[in-house]
Design an enzyme around this catalytic site. Structure first.
Site, PDB file in Angstrom:
ATOM      1  N   HIS A   1       0.879  -1.187   0.000  1.00  0.00           N
ATOM      2  CA  HIS A   1       0.000   0.000   0.000  1.00  0.00           C
ATOM      3  C   HIS A   1       0.910   1.229   0.000  1.00  0.00           C
ATOM      4  O   HIS A   1       1.589   1.486  -0.978  1.00  0.00           O
ATOM      5  CB  HIS A   1      -0.919  -0.121   1.225  1.00  0.00           C
ATOM      6  CG  HIS A   1      -2.063   0.834   1.277  1.00  0.00           C
ATOM      7  ND1 HIS A   1      -2.435   1.634   0.232  1.00  0.00           N
ATOM      8  CD2 HIS A   1      -2.950   1.115   2.278  1.00  0.00           C
ATOM      9  CE1 HIS A   1      -3.481   2.362   0.577  1.00  0.00           C
ATOM     10  NE2 HIS A   1      -3.817   2.070   1.824  1.00  0.00           N
TER      11      HIS A   1
ATOM     12  N   HIS B   1      -2.498  -2.452 -10.004  1.00  0.00           N
ATOM     13  CA  HIS B   1      -3.430  -1.848  -9.050  1.00  0.00           C
ATOM     14  C   HIS B   1      -4.685  -2.684  -8.986  1.00  0.00           C
ATOM     15  O   HIS B   1      -5.097  -3.244 -10.000  1.00  0.00           O
ATOM     16  CB  HIS B   1      -3.773  -0.413  -9.478  1.00  0.00           C
ATOM     17  CG  HIS B   1      -4.315   0.403  -8.355  1.00  0.00           C
ATOM     18  ND1 HIS B   1      -5.646   0.381  -8.011  1.00  0.00           N
ATOM     19  CD2 HIS B   1      -3.701   1.221  -7.475  1.00  0.00           C
ATOM     20  CE1 HIS B   1      -5.814   1.175  -6.976  1.00  0.00           C
ATOM     21  NE2 HIS B   1      -4.658   1.689  -6.622  1.00  0.00           N
TER      22      HIS B   1
ATOM     23  N   ASP C   1       2.733   5.300  -7.341  1.00  0.00           N
ATOM     24  CA  ASP C   1       3.984   5.225  -6.590  1.00  0.00           C
ATOM     25  C   ASP C   1       5.211   5.002  -7.456  1.00  0.00           C
ATOM     26  O   ASP C   1       6.335   5.046  -6.961  1.00  0.00           O
ATOM     27  CB  ASP C   1       3.893   4.105  -5.548  1.00  0.00           C
ATOM     28  CG  ASP C   1       2.981   4.507  -4.424  1.00  0.00           C
ATOM     29  OD1 ASP C   1       2.967   5.703  -4.097  1.00  0.00           O
ATOM     30  OD2 ASP C   1       2.269   3.654  -3.887  1.00  0.00           O
TER      31      ASP C   1
HETATM   32  N1  CMC Z   1       4.632  -7.263 -10.746  1.00  0.00           N
HETATM   33  C1  CMC Z   1       4.516  -8.483 -11.322  1.00  0.00           C
HETATM   34  N2  CMC Z   1       3.370  -9.168 -11.368  1.00  0.00           N
HETATM   35  C2  CMC Z   1       2.297  -8.612 -10.797  1.00  0.00           C
HETATM   36  C3  CMC Z   1       2.340  -7.342 -10.180  1.00  0.00           C
HETATM   37  C4  CMC Z   1       3.566  -6.663 -10.177  1.00  0.00           C
HETATM   38  N3  CMC Z   1       3.669  -5.459  -9.619  1.00  0.00           N
HETATM   39  N4  CMC Z   1       1.109  -7.033  -9.694  1.00  0.00           N
HETATM   40  C5  CMC Z   1       0.324  -8.070  -9.994  1.00  0.00           C
HETATM   41  N5  CMC Z   1       1.042  -9.025 -10.672  1.00  0.00           N
HETATM   42  C6  CMC Z   1       0.528 -10.267 -11.242  1.00  0.00           C
HETATM   43  C7  CMC Z   1       0.252 -11.307 -10.161  1.00  0.00           C
HETATM   44  O1  CMC Z   1       1.380 -12.126  -9.936  1.00  0.00           O
HETATM   45  C8  CMC Z   1      -0.908 -12.046 -10.766  1.00  0.00           C
HETATM   46  O2  CMC Z   1      -0.406 -12.897 -11.770  1.00  0.00           O
HETATM   47  P1  CMC Z   1      -1.041 -14.373 -11.974  1.00  0.00           P
HETATM   48  O3  CMC Z   1      -2.445 -14.115 -12.438  1.00  0.00           O
HETATM   49  O4  CMC Z   1      -0.171 -15.024 -12.985  1.00  0.00           O
HETATM   50  O5  CMC Z   1      -0.986 -15.032 -10.625  1.00  0.00           O
HETATM   51  C9  CMC Z   1      -1.711 -10.962 -11.491  1.00  0.00           C
HETATM   52  O6  CMC Z   1      -0.728  -9.961 -11.834  1.00  0.00           O
HETATM   53  C10 CMC Z   1      -2.813 -10.343 -10.658  1.00  0.00           C
HETATM   54  O7  CMC Z   1      -2.227  -9.885  -9.430  1.00  0.00           O
HETATM   55  P2  CMC Z   1      -2.994  -9.787  -8.036  1.00  0.00           P
HETATM   56  O8  CMC Z   1      -2.002  -9.921  -6.935  1.00  0.00           O
HETATM   57  O9  CMC Z   1      -4.160 -10.746  -8.059  1.00  0.00           O
HETATM   58  O10 CMC Z   1      -3.581  -8.335  -8.106  1.00  0.00           O
HETATM   59  P3  CMC Z   1      -4.129  -7.518  -6.880  1.00  0.00           P
HETATM   60  O11 CMC Z   1      -5.239  -6.692  -7.395  1.00  0.00           O
HETATM   61  O12 CMC Z   1      -4.435  -8.404  -5.721  1.00  0.00           O
HETATM   62  O13 CMC Z   1      -2.871  -6.653  -6.448  1.00  0.00           O
HETATM   63  C11 CMC Z   1      -1.386  -4.863  -6.080  1.00  0.00           C
HETATM   64  C12 CMC Z   1      -2.769  -5.279  -6.592  1.00  0.00           C
HETATM   65  C13 CMC Z   1      -1.244  -3.352  -6.157  1.00  0.00           C
HETATM   66  C14 CMC Z   1      -1.239  -5.289  -4.603  1.00  0.00           C
HETATM   67  C15 CMC Z   1      -0.303  -5.573  -6.945  1.00  0.00           C
HETATM   68  O14 CMC Z   1      -0.431  -5.199  -8.295  1.00  0.00           O
HETATM   69  C16 CMC Z   1       1.110  -5.308  -6.430  1.00  0.00           C
HETATM   70  O15 CMC Z   1       1.583  -6.037  -5.547  1.00  0.00           O
HETATM   71  N6  CMC Z   1       1.808  -4.274  -6.995  1.00  0.00           N
HETATM   72  C17 CMC Z   1       3.117  -3.921  -6.514  1.00  0.00           C
HETATM   73  C18 CMC Z   1       2.995  -3.095  -5.247  1.00  0.00           C
HETATM   74  C19 CMC Z   1       2.527  -1.682  -5.538  1.00  0.00           C
HETATM   75  O16 CMC Z   1       3.024  -1.022  -6.440  1.00  0.00           O
HETATM   76  N7  CMC Z   1       1.557  -1.201  -4.728  1.00  0.00           N
HETATM   77  C20 CMC Z   1       1.069   0.167  -4.823  1.00  0.00           C
HETATM   78  C21 CMC Z   1      -0.375   0.231  -5.153  1.00  0.00           C
HETATM   79  S1  CMC Z   1      -0.865   1.893  -5.593  1.00  0.00           S
HETATM   80  C22 CMC Z   1      -0.765   2.784  -4.129  1.00  0.00           C
HETATM   81  C23 CMC Z   1      -1.803   2.422  -3.144  1.00  0.00           C
HETATM   82  O17 CMC Z   1      -3.007   2.585  -3.442  1.00  0.00           O
HETATM   83  O18 CMC Z   1      -1.424   2.009  -2.047  1.00  0.00           O
END
Ligand code: CMC
Length: 428
Positions: free
Chosen positions: A267, A306, A362
């Site tokens: 986050h 996201h 970010d």
């Molecule tokens: N790098 C590589 N792969 C990713 C990433 C990433 N940053 N984000 C998601 N994926 C992949 C994930 O491995 C999954 O692949 P598969 O379907 O093969 O298993 C797919 O994309 C869907 O991911 P998810 O984890 O189900 O997506 P989510 O909606 O639960 O997660 C997130 C959202 C923001 C937590 C995630 O994209 C992430 O960890 N990003 C990196 C951390 C980040 O930049 N966070 C800041 C968010 S914006 C500021 C805020 O609002 O706090």
């Protein structure tokens, strides 16, 4: 065409009709679906709230597919270009942009509450020199409830307003003290001649000069960053604010919990993680190997992806532009080239395209903050200052919402059924 959903329960053959309102059905309407008299009734299972609306809200609108973000109906692009953080804060809290006189009295009110009790300063001095500023921030916001016991009077509109003003006005002071503490410099008192962000820069960076003059480009860039982070509907920390606040605790305690949620690397800690990642990559030449590793499941590309935005995070576009304005003053952040190349490759790579992973807010904010002289550990604290208004507005909306009660999800119990206690000597 009726706005209803007809459900057939194949266990019993019975049919049920539930109303559809605003594209949702009420989870409680499913409770009447039972397969026997002693059945509790159907519930929904939604870990991580992937498809559950927890409230009605008039504050922030996001269309993740189209990359739209609006506060109270105003597009983020217009607010970032034309508004100020304090004006946006007024809008988020009150629903309308202020008139000139409303803005003047709001600014005066915030400015008059920037100082913190001297004991808060002493309290903060108790932390070790290497305490993470975000931990210091979380703890100090929680400690504010001991200084303002009137914060408990949450159903008194005047009292709520007072606490919200205190929170918005004092978080920059607390953040700046946390920063100065971590680098061993004396705390700087607020300067009420300066703007919200100008004063913040003063409390952060003033040295021996009699009067601190903020650089107008940096002052404005920080203001834009604060506007972009002011609210983001039901994200993890805001849900924490609402959830904790639903127990009717004071807003300082609730906000300590919200800030703690923001601290996590998925986050508000993400921009810190982005910078660490860029430093680890070290040079443009190492990017292909890094991307390969991410695709093989070795970590994530921080600052990408996201939960809601599946086209482009509109805040990322604005921040990228602000980054260039800042670099004109501070000189280019050497990590920018790595970031730009990483973005370029990721936007073309099938792995990221298929999963709709785009740069989020970010990805660039950390580069700006670092160029402005912030250490990485301060990044989530900066996010928390800006988000304070969003937390406050969402907290108040929750309290005034007749449909809300104490937040209390259900579970699917997967543990043992009843079994008898075994004395210690007989346990295997
Ligand atoms: N790098 C590589 N792969 C990713 C990433 C990433 N940053 N984000 C998601 N994926 C992949 C994930 O491995 C999954 O692949 P598969 O379907 O093969 O298993 C797919 O994309 C869907 O991911 P998810 O984890 O189900 O997506 P989510 O909606 O639960 O997660 C997130 C959202 C923001 C937590 C995630 O994209 C992430 O960890 N990003 C990196 C951390 C980040 O930049 N966070 C800041 C968010 S914006 C500021 C805020 O609002 O706090």
């Amino acid at each position: 065409m009726a706005d209803t959903l007809t459900i057939t329960d194949n266990r019993t053959g019975k049919q049920y009709e539930v109303p559809i309102t605003d594209g949702t059905i009420k989870a409680m309407d499913l409770r009447k679906i039972k397969h026997g008299d002693d059945d509790f009734g159907l519930t929904t299972y939604d870990p991580a709230f992937m498809n559950t609306a927890s409230c009605r809200s008039k504050i922030t609108y996001i269309d993740g597919d189209k990359g739209i973000l609006m506060y109270r109906g105003y597009p983020i692009e217009q607010l970032a270009e034309k508004s100020s953080y304090l004006e946006t804060a007024y809008l988020i809290l009150n629903g309308e942009l202020p008139t000139t006189s409303q803005m003047a009295s709001w600014t005066r009110e915030i400015t008059m509450h920037t100082m913190v009790h001297e004991n808060i300063k002493k309290f903060m001095e108790g932390f070790t020199y290497d305490a993470h500023p975000m931990s210091v921030f979380v703890s100090t916001v929680g400690a504010m409830s001991t200084f303002y016991p009137d914060g408990k009077d949450i159903f008194n509109a005047e009292s709520r307003h007072k606490q919200i003003v205190r929170l918005i006005a004092k978080v920059p002071t607390i953040a700046a003290y946390a920063f100065r503490h971590s680098i061993g410099r004396p705390y700087v008192y607020p300067d009420n001649d300066l703007s919200f962000t100008g004063n913040f820069l003063n409390m952060l960076f003033k040295m021996t000069e009699v009067k601190y003059t903020p650089n107008p480009v940096l002052e404005r860039a920080l203001d834009i960053l604060f506007i972009l982070h002011a609210d983001h509907e039901q994200n993890c920390s805001t849900s924490a604010m609402r959830g904790i606040g639903s127990s009717h605790v004071d807003p300082y305690s609730a906000m300590a919990g919200a800030a703690a949620a923001l601290y996590g690397p998925l986050h508000g800690g993400a921009n810190e993680a982005v910078l660490k990642m860029l430093q680890e990559i070290g040079s443009v030449a190492n990017i292909p190997a890094f991307i390969k590793g991410v695709k093989e499941g070795n970590g994530r590309l921080m600052g990408f992806g996201h939960r809601v935005y599946k086209s482009y995070d509109p805040r990322a576009r604005i921040i990228k532009k602000a980054a260039y304005d800042v670099f004109e003053v501070t000189g280019k952040n050497p990590l920018l080239d790595i970031a730009l190349e990483l973005e370029k490759i990721a936007l073309e790579d099938e792995y990221f395209v298929k999963r709709k992973l785009y740069p989020n807010v970010d990805f660039y904010s950390g580069l700006i903050y670092e160029a402005m002289g912030f250490q990485m550990a301060m990044f989530p604290v900066l996010f928390a200052i800006a988000r304070t208004v969003g937390w406050a507005a969402q907290w108040e909306e929750m309290l005034l919402d007749d449909e809300q009660k104490i937040a209390r999800p259900r579970q699917i119990y997967t543990g043992y059924q009843s079994r008898d206690y075994v004395p210690a000597v007989l346990r295997k």
